[in-house]
Design an enzyme around this catalytic site. Structure first.
Site, short mmCIF file in Angstrom:
data_model
loop_
_atom_site.label_atom_id
_atom_site.label_comp_id
_atom_site.label_asym_id
_atom_site.label_seq_id
_atom_site.Cartn_x
_atom_site.Cartn_y
_atom_site.Cartn_z
N GLN A 84 0.78 -1.25 0.00
CA GLN A 84 0.00 0.00 0.00
C GLN A 84 0.81 1.30 0.00
OE1 GLN A 84 -3.37 2.38 2.62
NE2 GLN A 84 -2.96 0.28 3.17
N GLU B 194 1.29 -1.23 8.15
CA GLU B 194 0.48 -0.09 8.61
C GLU B 194 0.37 0.04 10.14
OE1 GLU B 194 -1.42 2.43 6.98
OE2 GLU B 194 -1.79 3.06 9.03
N GLY C 125 -7.77 20.56 19.11
CA GLY C 125 -7.44 21.97 19.18
C GLY C 125 -7.94 22.62 20.45
N GLY C 126 -7.95 23.93 20.45
CA GLY C 126 -8.39 24.65 21.64
C GLY C 126 -9.91 24.84 21.69
N ASP D 48 0.64 3.82 5.94
CA ASP D 48 0.91 3.49 4.54
C ASP D 48 0.61 4.66 3.62
OD1 ASP D 48 1.85 0.92 4.76
OD2 ASP D 48 -0.12 0.01 4.71
N1 CAO Z 1 11.55 -10.53 -9.28
C1 CAO Z 1 12.23 -11.31 -8.39
N2 CAO Z 1 12.24 -11.06 -7.07
C2 CAO Z 1 11.53 -10.01 -6.62
C3 CAO Z 1 10.81 -9.16 -7.49
C4 CAO Z 1 10.84 -9.46 -8.87
N3 CAO Z 1 10.19 -8.70 -9.75
N4 CAO Z 1 10.22 -8.20 -6.75
C5 CAO Z 1 10.56 -8.44 -5.48
N5 CAO Z 1 11.35 -9.53 -5.40
C6 CAO Z 1 11.97 -10.10 -4.21
C7 CAO Z 1 13.06 -9.19 -3.67
O1 CAO Z 1 14.26 -9.33 -4.39
C8 CAO Z 1 13.17 -9.67 -2.25
O2 CAO Z 1 13.84 -10.89 -2.19
P1 CAO Z 1 15.05 -11.16 -1.15
O3 CAO Z 1 14.50 -10.86 0.22
O4 CAO Z 1 15.34 -12.60 -1.40
O5 CAO Z 1 16.16 -10.26 -1.48
C9 CAO Z 1 11.73 -9.88 -1.93
O6 CAO Z 1 11.01 -10.13 -3.14
C10 CAO Z 1 11.24 -8.54 -1.37
O7 CAO Z 1 10.24 -8.76 -0.64
P2 CAO Z 1 10.00 -8.03 0.76
O8 CAO Z 1 10.96 -8.60 1.76
O9 CAO Z 1 9.99 -6.56 0.60
O10 CAO Z 1 8.54 -8.55 0.94
P3 CAO Z 1 7.81 -9.17 2.19
O11 CAO Z 1 6.50 -9.59 1.65
O12 CAO Z 1 8.60 -10.17 2.92
O13 CAO Z 1 7.65 -7.88 3.14
C11 CAO Z 1 6.92 -5.69 3.71
C12 CAO Z 1 6.68 -6.96 2.89
C13 CAO Z 1 5.88 -4.67 3.33
C14 CAO Z 1 6.81 -6.00 5.22
C15 CAO Z 1 8.35 -5.15 3.39
O14 CAO Z 1 8.46 -4.99 2.01
C16 CAO Z 1 8.66 -3.83 4.08
O15 CAO Z 1 8.92 -3.76 5.28
N6 CAO Z 1 8.66 -2.73 3.29
C17 CAO Z 1 9.06 -1.42 3.78
C18 CAO Z 1 7.98 -0.79 4.60
C19 CAO Z 1 6.66 -0.68 3.88
O16 CAO Z 1 6.54 -0.11 2.83
N7 CAO Z 1 5.65 -1.21 4.51
C20 CAO Z 1 4.29 -0.98 4.08
C21 CAO Z 1 3.72 -2.05 3.35
S1 CAO Z 1 1.99 -1.82 3.24
O17 CAO Z 1 1.41 -2.16 4.75
#
Ligand code: CAO
Length: 424
Positions: A17, A139, A247-248, A168
């Site tokens: 998001q 979020e 607010g106030g 988000d």
């Molecule tokens: N092709 C191949 N690999 C891909 C890819 C693609 N097109 N797009 C993403 N990936 C891979 C990445 O290389 C990464 O892999 P490695 O960890 O092996 O290097 C992985 O997918 C990235 O995923 P992620 O760790 O970001 O995803 P997650 O689902 O585990 O975590 C989230 C999700 C949101 C917790 C994390 O991305 C995060 O903390 N983001 C920053 C904060 C944020 O924006 N949070 C709000 C999200 S909305 O509530």
């Protein structure tokens, strides 16, 4: 009439998001947003909270309007070559992966800057540099760590998260401002720069009045909080204030006719000082306008529970919209509690383009929230979100200049499509 960000190309690595909110805003303003997704699955939200089987969820469609989708496996050699070409071609790269993911792909700031010194590289993470910088964040975690949850809810209840997605979508908004600021800076510096927003920081920014109150506590009680009138001592941190206004000008949510069965039969009522005499007249307490216990804001503060109980006797005799109509005549600030159903059906929001009906090839028409920011010379059109990989060929050929033969070879390499198993 021209689109304000026409000509700006965004390489969009966002998912879920926070990041998609940011790039959607830029797309509404006319930027060409190229969303890079993992072949086969794409943004995880396509398949989350699905209301219709095998159709992109509303979660996805409502956060990814006006974008193009290309599927690229970033862990495939040819995939990385395509990405590097995109980096050279685009103006802005936006991502919100977990900390370290972009570096592990090989797309460090140094590499990106080397490939394209004009590139603006924008990221959202949960936390800024410090003890939590490597943590993943969603979020509600941001709402809790940014000071919103500890100050939301009632004093005698647990901390609460809010329905508004301030972690988000709030951080996405902050990042969008950072990006257009960096784009403006680039017009005279000629150089790109790094733009980062931490969700904790974004939430704290939105909760700044509560940090104000934290410091006021050192100089005495917070007199506009209900607990002051109730004689309950304050602790050492900003407390939860229920529905007291920030607010106030003291305010409360008050029951209206039908509250026993309708969960939204309430109105927010503010006892704004300049219209105190009018409030007294409307609620049938004309003597309160001059009475020393009620006539001044200071005199009223310890009596807010009594005052709002009396106002509520009046609001309970009326439908929330009837109450609003009467109060508006006297310029008394108030607002009915509107449900999502009422907002979805609101004609004036449809006329301004804030609520929009969008056609979609696989789900049919759906409602979305359009661009809440209105530019007089650059109105935003809301177009449906892309299907997964819908624009892969188009981007490879028309943006990156690959030939038809190149595209065949790229597909065979597994860079843009999941590799077929041998038996298939
Ligand atoms: N092709 C191949 N690999 C891909 C890819 C693609 N097109 N797009 C993403 N990936 C891979 C990445 O290389 C990464 O892999 P490695 O960890 O092996 O290097 C992985 O997918 C990235 O995923 P992620 O760790 O970001 O995803 P997650 O689902 O585990 O975590 C989230 C999700 C949101 C917790 C994390 O991305 C995060 O903390 N983001 C920053 C904060 C944020 O924006 N949070 C709000 C999200 S909305 O509530």
């Amino acid at each position: 009439m021209s689109e304000a960000l026409k000509g700006v190309k965004i390489l969009d690595f966002t998912h879920v998001q926070s990041g998609p909110t940011c790039t959607q805003l830029l797309a509404w303003f006319g930027a060409d947003v190229i969303k890079v997704e993992r072949p086969g699955t794409g943004d995880i939200t396509r398949g989350q909270l699905q209301d219709i089987p095998n159709v992109d969820s509303l979660y996805f469609t409502m956060l990814n309007h006006n974008k193009r989708s290309i599927t690229i496996d970033t862990k495939n050699k040819t995939g990385m070559e395509i990405l590097e070409r995109l980096v050279k071609t685009c103006d802005v790269l936006v991502e919100n992966f977990a900390p370290g993911a972009m570096d592990r792909m090989g797309l460090t700031w140094e590499r990106i800057h080397e490939l394209n010194p004009r590139m603006i590289y924008a990221s959202i993470k949960g936390f800024g540099p410090g003890p939590y910088e490597s943590c993943k964040v969603y979020e509600n975690i941001a709402q809790c760590t940014g000071g919103s949850a500890s100050t939301t809810g009632f004093r005698d209840g647990p901390p609460l998260v809010t329905g508004a997605q301030i972690g988000d979508s709030g951080t996405g908004l902050h990042l969008a401002l950072g990006i257009v600021t960096a784009l403006y800076h680039r017009t005279h510096s000629g150089k790109g720069q790094r733009v980062t927003c931490a969700m904790q920081d974004g939430v704290l920014n939105l909760a700044r009045v509560k940090l104000r109150d934290q410091q006021r506590l050192a100089h005495g009680p917070l007199t506009e909080y209900s607990q002051y009138g109730e004689g309950i001592p304050f602790g050492d941190a900003t407390p939860r204030a229920g529905n007291d206004s920030g607010g106030g000008q003291p305010g409360r949510i008050l029951k209206c006719k039908g509250w026993e069965t309708d969960p939204n039969a309430y109105i927010y009522f503010i006892t704004q000082a300049p219209v105190w005499a009018e409030i007294c007249e409307v609620i049938g307490e004309p003597d309160w306008a001059e009475h020393p216990d009620y006539a001044t804001p200071k005199a009223r503060l310890p009596r807010l529970n009594e005052i709002f109980a009396r106002i509520e006797q009046w609001t309970m005799t009326l439908d929330k919209l009837e109450a609003m109509e009467i109060l508006n005549k006297y310029d008394i600030p108030c607002g009915p509690i509107l449900s999502m159903k009422e907002l979805a059906e609101d004609q004036s929001l449809r006329e301004t383009g804030t609520i929009v009906e969008v056609p979609h090839p696989t789900r049919g028409a759906y409602l979305t929230v359009g661009n809440p920011i209105k530019l007089s010379a650059s109105p935003a059109k809301v177009e449906r979100s892309p299907l997964l990989g819908e624009h892969t060929d188009e981007i490879l050929t028309s943006v990156l200049g690959y030939s038809a033969d190149d595209v065949v070879a790229i597909k065979a390499s597994g860079a843009t499509e999941p590799k077929r198993k041998a038996a298939e």
